[in-house]
Design a protein around this motif. Structure first.
Motif, mmCIF file in Angstrom:
data_model
loop_
_atom_site.group_PDB
_atom_site.id
_atom_site.type_symbol
_atom_site.label_atom_id
_atom_site.label_comp_id
_atom_site.label_asym_id
_atom_site.label_seq_id
_atom_site.Cartn_x
_atom_site.Cartn_y
_atom_site.Cartn_z
ATOM 1 N N GLU A 23 64.346 7.102 72.079
ATOM 2 C CA GLU A 23 64.488 8.148 73.277
ATOM 3 C C GLU A 23 63.037 8.053 74.116
ATOM 4 O O GLU A 23 63.071 8.028 75.455
ATOM 5 N N ASN A 77 62.189 4.939 75.546
ATOM 6 C CA ASN A 77 62.909 4.961 76.774
ATOM 7 C C ASN A 77 62.588 5.619 78.002
ATOM 8 O O ASN A 77 62.407 5.035 78.969
ATOM 9 N N ILE A 78 62.466 6.866 77.727
ATOM 10 C CA ILE A 78 61.895 7.908 78.795
ATOM 11 C C ILE A 78 60.574 7.304 79.451
ATOM 12 O O ILE A 78 60.285 7.257 80.605
ATOM 13 N N LEU A 128 59.669 4.280 79.212
ATOM 14 C CA LEU A 128 59.792 2.932 79.860
ATOM 15 C C LEU A 128 60.082 3.233 81.396
ATOM 16 O O LEU A 128 60.158 2.608 82.388
ATOM 17 N N ARG A 129 61.388 4.437 81.431
ATOM 18 C CA ARG A 129 62.019 4.531 82.908
ATOM 19 C C ARG A 129 61.002 4.994 83.375
ATOM 20 O O ARG A 129 60.838 4.858 84.782
ATOM 21 N N SER A 130 60.026 6.079 83.137
ATOM 22 C CA SER A 130 58.837 6.531 83.815
ATOM 23 C C SER A 130 57.886 5.452 84.395
ATOM 24 O O SER A 130 57.858 5.270 85.898
ATOM 25 N N GLN A 131 57.713 4.279 83.412
ATOM 26 C CA GLN A 131 56.891 3.174 84.146
ATOM 27 C C GLN A 131 57.697 2.495 85.120
ATOM 28 O O GLN A 131 57.019 1.900 86.065
ATOM 29 N N GLN A 132 59.020 2.180 84.726
ATOM 30 C CA GLN A 132 59.750 1.581 85.865
ATOM 31 C C GLN A 132 60.050 1.870 87.191
ATOM 32 O O GLN A 132 59.641 1.772 88.175
ATOM 33 N N ASN A 133 59.987 3.618 87.150
ATOM 34 C CA ASN A 133 59.837 4.379 88.244
ATOM 35 C C ASN A 133 58.745 4.282 89.148
ATOM 36 O O ASN A 133 58.668 4.125 90.307
ATOM 37 N N THR A 134 57.490 4.391 88.381
ATOM 38 C CA THR A 134 56.320 4.239 88.967
ATOM 39 C C THR A 134 56.197 2.988 89.518
ATOM 40 O O THR A 134 55.692 2.722 90.583
#
Length: 558
Positions: free
Chosen positions: A357, A360-361, A363-369
């Motif tokens: 988790e 994933n958070i 990774l999501r933060s990196q993806q959003n950035t």
């Protein structure tokens, strides 16, 4: 003047401060480097030394170096890692500031090691190690100490996942680097890792070769004697040489008191099993009982084997009551171990889930950035394109406006030249009219005078008549010499060259005179004909132009 002195004083003070700060950072860096050189031989002392330094007061570079050394000393002093945040920060610093340094490779290596110590077994362990391996092999003069520890743990990772061929490859690289730095302890550890890898594949021939190599270190590195005897015992057991295996285990038992963290219950169990195989049941029972008596960790999942071992020995002795008693105890311990293992597995799964988790958070933060960065880049590119198009359009508009202004100026100049030329033409026509009128007057006077001299002086009359006739001929031939070319005619009349082909030379002269606002008398004088003839010609010319759809406004508007 005072302001200048104050500014100069402040600048000098700032320079002195920065200079002192730089000297302090260099001094700390030197100290950390010295500790780093001693870390391999005495990690406990370096760990204590690091505690005397406050990392929050260090520069970013020195703090990263401090965190790297702390992670390494923690690992070598058997610290129980519960988080990898410290080594993560270290990796991030070296990634952005020293991406090709040996310390970056070490940080990546220990990122994988720390995660291994935390019980993580997924790709997040392997990825930093493999990245470190790629960087290590890209260096011109790689550090063999770093190469040893990096490849040892890469091999260990593959060994844990039963990828024995890859494990052997990395263990061999670890051995190569250990030999480069001539570290006998690391050479021994690399040989031992290769031996266990061969035994896991049941490759007993190569196992024999490596166990013999390990035996050469006996008493050369006293601390390793116990491990050598253990390797020999396992090899002899695998090759069914149980008596030799038993001798090795007895020697291990003698060395056990001076070893660290020896599990005596497991060692007694092993010796008991060796005696049982050799059918020396009394000795087997003795060491089996000692194994149970020396259980330290009651949560150890293998504990039921100790009781099962006593039950098996008792059966061989035909003591079925004792065998049944210990069989029941073995079952109880096995049931307990199953529950413990299930609870442990559940906890590990929960930890892995929490870690997943968190990953994933992240990774999501990196993806959003990354997405925001891409959108910002696209917007910047779009803005750049729009600005370039705007600049281009404005430049083209300026060029077009300049062209239009130039064309307007050219037309205005041409119009002015035409007006001036028309004025000149009008003036010439007027001049020609005056000349023609004088000639007519002269002719009339000549006719009057000729009546007087025609009879009295015929020779004078004849000469005067010839002069007048020559003047009339010259005047009559003048229009012929003024017949315009096509360009001149089109320029003055605004008629196309196709329309100009409809008119003969005399009609063209008449049209040009009409454009110049010449009246019938001026035209008749210029063309050496009567006014009535000019009127008739004008009527015919207008009709001809109308029939050919030519605008007559500029020619017949007066």
């Amino acid at each position: 003047m005072r302001r200048f002195i104050f500014i100069a004083f402040a600048a000098i003070a700032a320079m002195l401060f920065l200079s002192c700060n730089g000297l302090e950072n260099n001094k700390i860096r030197t100290t950390l480097t010295q500790w780093d050189n001693l870390l391999e031989k005495n990690p406990e002392a370096i760990s204590d030394s690091l505690k005397t330094m406050d990392p929050h007061t260090l520069s970013r570079g020195n703090r990263a170096y401090y965190n790297l050394l702390k992670t390494i000393t923690d690992d070598k002093t058997y610290f129980e890692f519960k988080s990898d945040s410290l080594i993560d920060k270290t990796v991030d610093y070296y990634h952005y500031h020293e991406p090709h340094s040996n310390n970056y490779i070490r940080a990546l290596t220990y990122k994988g090691i720390v995660r291994t110590r935390m019980g993580i077994t997924d790709s997040t362990v392997y990825e930093p190690l493999k990245k470190a391996d790629n960087l290590f092999h890209s260096q011109k003069d790689p550090n063999p100490t770093t190469g040893y520890i990096l490849h040892y743990f890469l091999g260990n990772t593959h060994f844990s996942n039963a990828s024995y061929a890859l494990a052997d490859k990395y263990f061999q690289e670890s051995l190569y680097n250990a030999k480069l730095k001539n570290d006998s302890t690391h050479i021994f550890d690399a040989y031992l890792a290769i031996f266990w890898n061969k035994m896991a594949q049941s490759d007993f021939d190569n196992g024999k070769k490596y166990v013999d190599t390990l035996s050469l270190f006996f008493n050369r590195i006293p601390d390793k004697n116990y491990l050598i005897l253990n390797a020999q015992s396992v090899y002899f057991e695998a090759t069914k040489e149980f008596e030799k295996a038993l001798e090795c285990d007895k020697l291990r038992l003698r060395l056990a008191p001076i070893q660290k963290d020896i599990d005596f219950s497991s060692l007694y169990y092993t010796i008991s099993d060796r005696y049982s195989v050799l059918n020396q049941l009394d000795s087997a029972m003795l060491y089996g009982q000692m194994a149970i008596e020396n259980i330290v960790d009651e949560n150890k999942k293998e504990n039921y084997l100790f009781y099962e071992n006593i039950a098996n020995i008792a059966e061989k002795q035909q003591n079925y009551f004792l065998a049944n008693t210990y069989r029941q105890k073995a079952f109880a311990w096995y049931e307990k171990s199953i529950k413990e293992r299930l609870n442990t597995q559940v906890m590990e799964l929960e930890k892995k889930y929490d870690l997943s988790e968190a990953e994933n958070i992240a990774l999501r933060s990196q993806q959003n950035t990354l997405l925001i960065a891409i959108v910002a880049l696209l917007l910047a590119m779009l803005a750049t394109v729009l600005i370039m198009l705007n600049v281009k359009n404005r430049r083209e508009a300026r060029i077009k406006l300049m062209k239009l202004e130039h064309e307007a100026e050219t037309r205005a100049m041409e119009t002015k030249l035409l007006e001036e030329e028309a004025s000149k033409r009008n003036w010439l026509i007027l001049l020609y009219g005056h000349i023609s009128n004088r000639l007519t007057s002269l002719q009339e006077n000549f006719n009057t005078l000729s009546q007087r001299y025609v009879s009295s002086n015929p020779k004078v009359y004849e000469n005067m008549h010839n002069i007048l006739h020559t003047a009339e001929s010259d005047l009559r031939e003048m229009p012929k010499t003024l017949i315009p070319d096509e360009d001149t005619f089109s320029l003055y009349t605004n008629l196309s060259k196709e329309d100009a082909e409809l008119f003969n030379p005399n009609e063209k002269i008449m049209l040009m005179l009409l454009v110049c606002k010449a009246d019938n008398r001026q035209i008749s004088t210029f063309m050496n004909t009567s006014i009535e003839s000019i009127r008739a010609r004008k009527s015919q010319l207008k009709k001809k132009m109308t029939e050919n759809d030519i605008d007559t406004t500029q020619f017949f508007s007066f």
